[in-house]
Motif scaffolding. Structure first.
Motif, PDB file in Angstrom:
ATOM      1  N   LYS A 141      22.621  11.381 138.046  1.00  0.00           N
ATOM      2  CA  LYS A 141      21.502  10.436 137.452  1.00  0.00           C
ATOM      3  C   LYS A 141      20.135  11.101 137.408  1.00  0.00           C
ATOM      4  O   LYS A 141      19.355  10.864 136.481  1.00  0.00           O
ATOM      5  CB  LYS A 141      21.794   9.072 138.323  1.00  0.00           C
ATOM      6  CG  LYS A 141      21.177   8.016 137.422  1.00  0.00           C
ATOM      7  CD  LYS A 141      21.282   6.450 137.932  1.00  0.00           C
ATOM      8  CE  LYS A 141      20.962   5.453 137.087  1.00  0.00           C
ATOM      9  NZ  LYS A 141      21.474   4.274 137.690  1.00  0.00           N
ATOM     10  N   THR A 188      26.455   3.552 134.603  1.00  0.00           N
ATOM     11  CA  THR A 188      26.161   2.561 135.702  1.00  0.00           C
ATOM     12  C   THR A 188      27.225   1.702 135.804  1.00  0.00           C
ATOM     13  O   THR A 188      27.623   1.261 136.876  1.00  0.00           O
ATOM     14  CB  THR A 188      24.791   1.751 134.886  1.00  0.00           C
ATOM     15  OG1 THR A 188      23.870   2.618 134.752  1.00  0.00           O
ATOM     16  CG2 THR A 188      24.419   0.553 136.055  1.00  0.00           C
ATOM     17  N   SER A 224      30.032  11.207 131.075  1.00  0.00           N
ATOM     18  CA  SER A 224      29.468  10.193 130.196  1.00  0.00           C
ATOM     19  C   SER A 224      28.180  10.198 130.511  1.00  0.00           C
ATOM     20  O   SER A 224      27.255   9.655 129.632  1.00  0.00           O
ATOM     21  CB  SER A 224      29.995   8.799 130.188  1.00  0.00           C
ATOM     22  OG  SER A 224      29.832   8.472 131.379  1.00  0.00           O
ATOM     23  N   TYR A 225      27.693  10.696 131.493  1.00  0.00           N
ATOM     24  CA  TYR A 225      26.059  10.190 131.529  1.00  0.00           C
ATOM     25  C   TYR A 225      24.939  10.768 130.669  1.00  0.00           C
ATOM     26  O   TYR A 225      24.228   9.794 130.003  1.00  0.00           O
ATOM     27  CB  TYR A 225      25.575  10.771 132.993  1.00  0.00           C
ATOM     28  CG  TYR A 225      24.156  10.377 133.419  1.00  0.00           C
ATOM     29  CD1 TYR A 225      23.841   9.204 133.592  1.00  0.00           C
ATOM     30  CD2 TYR A 225      23.123  11.465 133.204  1.00  0.00           C
ATOM     31  CE1 TYR A 225      22.506   9.010 133.747  1.00  0.00           C
ATOM     32  CE2 TYR A 225      21.711  11.124 133.464  1.00  0.00           C
ATOM     33  CZ  TYR A 225      21.504   9.932 133.683  1.00  0.00           C
ATOM     34  OH  TYR A 225      20.040   9.478 133.854  1.00  0.00           O
ATOM     35  N   LYS A 243      25.242  10.907 127.585  1.00  0.00           N
ATOM     36  CA  LYS A 243      25.517  10.428 126.349  1.00  0.00           C
ATOM     37  C   LYS A 243      25.123   8.780 126.417  1.00  0.00           C
ATOM     38  O   LYS A 243      24.504   8.450 125.588  1.00  0.00           O
ATOM     39  CB  LYS A 243      26.725  10.520 125.601  1.00  0.00           C
ATOM     40  CG  LYS A 243      26.949  12.218 125.533  1.00  0.00           C
ATOM     41  CD  LYS A 243      28.570  12.296 125.255  1.00  0.00           C
ATOM     42  CE  LYS A 243      28.945  13.820 125.252  1.00  0.00           C
ATOM     43  NZ  LYS A 243      29.622  14.087 126.534  1.00  0.00           N
ATOM     44  N   ASN A 244      25.642   8.229 127.392  1.00  0.00           N
ATOM     45  CA  ASN A 244      25.703   6.691 127.608  1.00  0.00           C
ATOM     46  C   ASN A 244      25.478   6.324 129.041  1.00  0.00           C
ATOM     47  O   ASN A 244      26.104   6.546 129.943  1.00  0.00           O
ATOM     48  CB  ASN A 244      26.938   6.262 127.277  1.00  0.00           C
ATOM     49  CG  ASN A 244      27.053   4.809 126.856  1.00  0.00           C
ATOM     50  OD1 ASN A 244      26.060   4.143 127.328  1.00  0.00           O
ATOM     51  ND2 ASN A 244      28.075   4.310 126.328  1.00  0.00           N
ATOM     52  N   THR A 245      23.783   5.993 129.198  1.00  0.00           N
ATOM     53  CA  THR A 245      23.646   5.723 130.590  1.00  0.00           C
ATOM     54  C   THR A 245      24.188   4.400 131.061  1.00  0.00           C
ATOM     55  O   THR A 245      24.368   4.071 132.119  1.00  0.00           O
ATOM     56  CB  THR A 245      21.980   5.667 130.931  1.00  0.00           C
ATOM     57  OG1 THR A 245      21.599   4.782 129.922  1.00  0.00           O
ATOM     58  CG2 THR A 245      21.542   7.074 130.721  1.00  0.00           C
ATOM     59  N   ARG A 246      24.204   3.304 130.084  1.00  0.00           N
ATOM     60  CA  ARG A 246      24.901   2.225 130.531  1.00  0.00           C
ATOM     61  C   ARG A 246      26.110   2.320 130.674  1.00  0.00           C
ATOM     62  O   ARG A 246      26.717   1.594 131.919  1.00  0.00           O
ATOM     63  CB  ARG A 246      24.675   1.332 129.304  1.00  0.00           C
ATOM     64  CG  ARG A 246      25.009  -0.200 129.620  1.00  0.00           C
ATOM     65  CD  ARG A 246      24.703  -1.208 128.348  1.00  0.00           C
ATOM     66  NE  ARG A 246      25.243  -2.428 128.597  1.00  0.00           N
ATOM     67  CZ  ARG A 246      25.578  -3.399 128.005  1.00  0.00           C
ATOM     68  NH1 ARG A 246      26.240  -2.833 126.506  1.00  0.00           N
ATOM     69  NH2 ARG A 246      26.103  -4.516 128.176  1.00  0.00           N
ATOM     70  N   LEU A 247      27.024   3.132 130.191  1.00  0.00           N
ATOM     71  CA  LEU A 247      28.380   3.357 130.803  1.00  0.00           C
ATOM     72  C   LEU A 247      28.479   3.907 132.295  1.00  0.00           C
ATOM     73  O   LEU A 247      29.376   3.445 132.809  1.00  0.00           O
ATOM     74  CB  LEU A 247      29.321   3.892 129.544  1.00  0.00           C
ATOM     75  CG  LEU A 247      30.551   4.545 129.846  1.00  0.00           C
ATOM     76  CD1 LEU A 247      31.368   3.101 129.933  1.00  0.00           C
ATOM     77  CD2 LEU A 247      31.123   5.444 129.066  1.00  0.00           C
TER      78      LEU A 247
END
Length: 119
Positions: A86, A32, A23-24, A26-30
């Motif tokens: 990350k 984290t 998922s990294y 596409k979606n950094t908040r997810l």
């Protein structure tokens, strides 16, 4: 009871690590959020492992200490794997190490527990 908690927590760590890895970009908040939830499961694994250590020592104290070291090393490799993702660094060696450690830790854990809770 502790063995079920331990097994479910390890399964959750593996699944959350894979989901976070993919998922990294596409979606950094997810990513984290999944990383933080993963850390909660680390605590659960450590606490349930401490509660079960007396049964493992009865089987073999040397293997029990090896299992503890393998488990802590596996958690460290998962953290390194996610931090390298990350930072967008290559992490093939951590994937290989992760697979080897997971197989070794799970195998040793089932040996020390006599196959419980599955058998």
């Amino acid at each position: 009871m502790w063995s079920y908690m331990h097994l479910i927590s390890w399964a959750a760590i593996i699944v959350l690590t894979l989901v976070a890895w993919f998922s990294y970009p596409k979606n950094t908040r997810l990513f984290t959020i999944l990383q933080m939830v993963n850390r909660v499961f680390y605590v659960t694994v450590i606490v349930s492992g401490i509660m079960m250590i007396q049964y493992s020592i009865e089987t073999s104290w040397v293997l029990a200490i090896l299992k503890i070291l393998l488990g802590i090393t596996t958690i460290g490799v998962v953290e390194m794997l996610l931090s390298y993702r990350k930072k967008q660094k290559r992490s093939l060696s951590f994937w290989v190490l992760f697979l080897i450690l997971i197989i070794a830790t799970i195998s040793l854990g089932f040996y020390l527990s006599g196959g419980r809770p599955l058998f």
